[in-house]
Design a protein around this motif. Structure first.
Motif, PDB file in Angstrom:
ATOM      1  N   MET A  95     -29.098 -86.759  37.154  1.00  0.00           N
ATOM      2  CA  MET A  95     -30.203 -86.077  36.500  1.00  0.00           C
ATOM      3  C   MET A  95     -31.490 -86.560  37.134  1.00  0.00           C
ATOM      4  N   HIS A  96     -32.329 -85.639  37.546  1.00  0.00           N
ATOM      5  CA  HIS A  96     -33.652 -85.987  38.057  1.00  0.00           C
ATOM      6  C   HIS A  96     -34.656 -85.401  37.085  1.00  0.00           C
ATOM      7  N   GLN A  97     -35.211 -86.266  36.249  1.00  0.00           N
ATOM      8  CA  GLN A  97     -35.989 -85.822  35.092  1.00  0.00           C
ATOM      9  C   GLN A  97     -35.102 -84.891  34.264  1.00  0.00           C
ATOM     10  N   ASN A  98     -35.436 -83.599  34.162  1.00  0.00           N
ATOM     11  CA  ASN A  98     -34.606 -82.678  33.377  1.00  0.00           C
ATOM     12  C   ASN A  98     -33.716 -81.798  34.249  1.00  0.00           C
ATOM     13  N   LYS A  99     -33.620 -82.140  35.519  1.00  0.00           N
ATOM     14  CA  LYS A  99     -32.856 -81.321  36.458  1.00  0.00           C
ATOM     15  C   LYS A  99     -31.496 -81.957  36.711  1.00  0.00           C
ATOM     16  N   ARG A 100     -30.425 -81.161  36.525  1.00  0.00           N
ATOM     17  CA  ARG A 100     -29.057 -81.638  36.730  1.00  0.00           C
ATOM     18  C   ARG A 100     -28.568 -81.222  38.116  1.00  0.00           C
ATOM     19  N   PHE A 101     -28.006 -82.173  38.849  1.00  0.00           N
ATOM     20  CA  PHE A 101     -27.427 -81.910  40.157  1.00  0.00           C
ATOM     21  C   PHE A 101     -25.961 -82.290  40.156  1.00  0.00           C
ATOM     22  N   VAL A 102     -25.130 -81.376  40.641  1.00  0.00           N
ATOM     23  CA  VAL A 102     -23.712 -81.655  40.868  1.00  0.00           C
ATOM     24  C   VAL A 102     -23.527 -81.683  42.385  1.00  0.00           C
ATOM     25  N   ILE A 103     -23.208 -82.858  42.917  1.00  0.00           N
ATOM     26  CA  ILE A 103     -23.090 -83.054  44.361  1.00  0.00           C
ATOM     27  C   ILE A 103     -21.622 -82.939  44.741  1.00  0.00           C
ATOM     28  N   VAL A 104     -21.328 -82.027  45.673  1.00  0.00           N
ATOM     29  CA  VAL A 104     -19.941 -81.722  46.038  1.00  0.00           C
ATOM     30  C   VAL A 104     -19.714 -81.987  47.523  1.00  0.00           C
ATOM     31  N   ASP A 105     -18.438 -81.946  47.943  1.00  0.00           N
ATOM     32  CA  ASP A 105     -18.130 -82.209  49.348  1.00  0.00           C
ATOM     33  C   ASP A 105     -18.268 -80.982  50.232  1.00  0.00           C
ATOM     34  N   GLY A 106     -18.404 -79.795  49.662  1.00  0.00           N
ATOM     35  CA  GLY A 106     -18.681 -78.589  50.425  1.00  0.00           C
ATOM     36  C   GLY A 106     -20.177 -78.441  50.648  1.00  0.00           C
ATOM     37  N   ALA A 107     -20.563 -77.765  51.723  1.00  0.00           N
ATOM     38  CA  ALA A 107     -21.981 -77.713  52.072  1.00  0.00           C
ATOM     39  C   ALA A 107     -22.328 -76.388  52.741  1.00  0.00           C
ATOM     40  N   MET A 108     -23.603 -76.260  53.091  1.00  0.00           N
ATOM     41  CA  MET A 108     -24.091 -75.036  53.712  1.00  0.00           C
ATOM     42  C   MET A 108     -23.432 -74.773  55.060  1.00  0.00           C
ATOM     43  N   ASN A 109     -22.937 -75.791  55.730  1.00  0.00           N
ATOM     44  CA  ASN A 109     -22.230 -75.541  56.993  1.00  0.00           C
ATOM     45  C   ASN A 109     -20.886 -74.868  56.740  1.00  0.00           C
ATOM     46  N   ASP A 110     -20.320 -75.054  55.536  1.00  0.00           N
ATOM     47  CA  ASP A 110     -19.058 -74.417  55.170  1.00  0.00           C
ATOM     48  C   ASP A 110     -19.280 -73.005  54.646  1.00  0.00           C
ATOM     49  N   LEU A 111     -20.273 -72.840  53.796  1.00  0.00           N
ATOM     50  CA  LEU A 111     -20.584 -71.548  53.177  1.00  0.00           C
ATOM     51  C   LEU A 111     -22.097 -71.400  53.152  1.00  0.00           C
ATOM     52  N   ILE A 112     -22.631 -70.643  54.110  1.00  0.00           N
ATOM     53  CA  ILE A 112     -24.083 -70.580  54.286  1.00  0.00           C
ATOM     54  C   ILE A 112     -24.727 -69.447  53.504  1.00  0.00           C
ATOM     55  N   ARG A 113     -23.950 -68.540  52.933  1.00  0.00           N
ATOM     56  CA  ARG A 113     -24.532 -67.361  52.292  1.00  0.00           C
ATOM     57  C   ARG A 113     -25.578 -67.708  51.218  1.00  0.00           C
ATOM     58  N   PRO A 114     -25.327 -68.682  50.322  1.00  0.00           N
ATOM     59  CA  PRO A 114     -26.358 -68.997  49.335  1.00  0.00           C
ATOM     60  C   PRO A 114     -27.666 -69.458  49.973  1.00  0.00           C
ATOM     61  N   SER A 115     -27.586 -70.299  50.998  1.00  0.00           N
ATOM     62  CA  SER A 115     -28.797 -70.807  51.645  1.00  0.00           C
ATOM     63  C   SER A 115     -29.482 -69.738  52.483  1.00  0.00           C
ATOM     64  N   PHE A 116     -28.698 -68.922  53.185  1.00  0.00           N
ATOM     65  CA  PHE A 116     -29.230 -67.966  54.155  1.00  0.00           C
ATOM     66  C   PHE A 116     -29.735 -66.692  53.497  1.00  0.00           C
ATOM     67  N   TYR A 117     -28.962 -66.178  52.551  1.00  0.00           N
ATOM     68  CA  TYR A 117     -29.289 -64.912  51.900  1.00  0.00           C
ATOM     69  C   TYR A 117     -29.772 -65.080  50.460  1.00  0.00           C
ATOM     70  N   ASP A 118     -29.827 -66.313  49.980  1.00  0.00           N
ATOM     71  CA  ASP A 118     -30.043 -66.560  48.552  1.00  0.00           C
ATOM     72  C   ASP A 118     -28.978 -65.824  47.743  1.00  0.00           C
ATOM     73  N   ALA A 119     -27.758 -65.812  48.292  1.00  0.00           N
ATOM     74  CA  ALA A 119     -26.656 -65.072  47.673  1.00  0.00           C
ATOM     75  C   ALA A 119     -26.060 -65.843  46.504  1.00  0.00           C
ATOM     76  N   TYR A 120     -25.567 -65.092  45.533  1.00  0.00           N
ATOM     77  CA  TYR A 120     -24.942 -65.681  44.350  1.00  0.00           C
ATOM     78  C   TYR A 120     -23.428 -65.602  44.455  1.00  0.00           C
TER      79      TYR A 120
END
Length: 418
Positions: free
Chosen positions: A297-322
């Motif tokens: 938790m960073h202040q009120n922000k929750r982060f779930v850190i996983v072993d997959g990354a943008m190099n594996d699946l770039i669509r969310p980072s590149f296209y802001d895809a959901y």
């Protein structure tokens, strides 16, 4: 943790179930791509059936997912291939797709690629500019063989999709205008080494509106009529691909309605229709699995850190895809908003933002849904991360279709030059 009572954990799509995905993660590790070959067959059959008894060839767009086992499955169903590089042509042939069912598209073909495509004897080359057509002619003359071509025509119609995957407007780099196309067809018609046999358009990807597709087909059909009147023997009407899928709550195009809209515009034209689906066939047929490493938790922000990354699946980072993200281990309904982020040293490295997730334990596996298209095919080795493994599910059995890379794979082309 805030309880979001009005929301539910989304259910897995396709034929996947949580136990099967858990087994895949346990047997092959994470991050991991899982493809449902049975569903791929169903989606291909849906598209084929939509055109009924009309002369049709379905040419799967390899750029969506070029795993050899996926292509081999489609080859067994008598699919053709839409390729945008010499490498994709070679993959298609290796996986069993006949050369006479392969078309070669893309705006930046080089002479050696064109020459090899001509040597192989693919169905035709989709040319995207006058200069490229002249290069094809030169290559054909050098080899002493005629080059079968189609011309990609840009209908200048808004596809109503993400601007990065829009290809049918005049400001896009793809194809030529209708007026320029007419002149190119006449040049090709009088060339000793060019054989114009097709006409092509493709206005974009993840299309969810039928009207722009029908309008484009109408414009290009009018051009086809005029070419035939000039005794230019067009045989193929290539409508591209681009039918969208459901990632969240999109209303998608029914394949039958899609086919009927195209056929309505082609009345009076006895041409073989070529369709180039990619995402439609494989998008919802794939899942990306990733494991929870840490949470904070960073202040009120929750982060779930996983072993997959943008190099594996770039669509969310590149296209802001959901993409829907589903925990496989928990049934808790107490949800809170979280960003699911990876280990790469970029703020843009995320798989989902403001995703409603339950309380999680480190080591739990998350399934990122609708990841079969433009997932692994766009993966990279950024941060010197080996690309993940791929597995396929068919008739309930799981098998490895691409092993996980190791650091040796990343340095093999460099270490001899130290």
């Amino acid at each position: 943790m805030k309880n979001i009572e009005s929301q539910n954990i989304p259910k897995l799509d396709g034929n996947f179930d949580k136990d099967l995905l858990q087994k895949a993660a346990k047997d092959f590790g994470t991050p991991l791509y899982v493809y449902d070959l049975d569903r791929i067959q169903e989606r291909y059959a849906q598209m084929k059936a939509a055109f009924g008894g009309r002369k049709t060839m379905i040419c799967y767009a390899l750029k969506a997912n070029s795993n050899l086992s996926v292509i081999k499955k489609l080859a067994s169903l008598e699919s053709g291939a839409d390729c945008v590089s010499l490498g994709e042509i070679q993959r298609a042939i290796l996986a069993g797709i006949p050369k006479y069912k392969i078309i070669y598209s893309g705006v930046g073909k080089q002479a050696f690629e064109i020459q090899e495509a001509l040597r192989i004897g693919i169905l035709f080359i989709n040319v995207e500019s006058k200069e490229e057509m002249l290069l094809v002619e030169s290559c054909a003359q050098e080899l002493g063989v005629p080059a079968r071509i189609s011309i990609r025509v840009n209908p200048d119609i808004d596809p109503q999709t993400h601007p990065y995957i829009s290809t049918g407007l005049k400001e896009n780099k793809f194809g030529v205008s209708i007026e320029e196309a007419k002149g190119m067809y006449l040049l090709a018609h009088h060339s000793k080494y060019l054989e114009p046999i097709g006409i092509h358009f493709h206005i974009g990807s993840q299309l969810t509106k039928l009207k722009p597709i029908a309008e484009s087909a109408r414009k290009i059909a009018q051009l086809a009529h005029s070419l035939l009147a000039l005794k230019i023997e067009i045989k193929f009407f290539d409508i591209g691909g681009g039918i969208g899928i459901t990632y969240s709550d999109e209303t998608t195009i029914n394949p039958y309605d899609y086919a009927q809209a195209i056929l309505e515009e082609l009345r009076g034209l006895d041409l073989t229709i070529i369709c180039e689906p990619g995402r439609f066939i494989v998008g919802n047929s794939g899942v990306f699995l990733t494991k929870v490493l840490y949470q904070k938790m960073h202040q009120n922000k929750r982060f779930v850190i996983v072993d997959g990354a943008m190099n594996d699946l770039i669509r969310p980072s590149f296209y802001d895809a959901y993409h829907q993200i589903v925990p496989l281990n928990t049934e808790s309904q107490e949800l809170s908003s979280a960003d699911v982020v990876g280990p790469i040293c970029e703020s843009g490295d995320y798989l989902g933002k403001n995703i409603s997730l339950p309380s999680l334990q480190n080591g739990e596996v998350l399934a990122v849904l609708s990841a079969g298209a433009y997932g692994f095919s766009m993966a990279s080795n950024y941060n010197s991360r080996p690309r993940c493994a791929e597995v396929a599910v068919e008739n309930g059995a799981i098998r490895l279709v691409r092993k996980r890379e190791c650091i040796e794979d990343l340095i093999v082309l460099e270490k001899d030059y130290l």
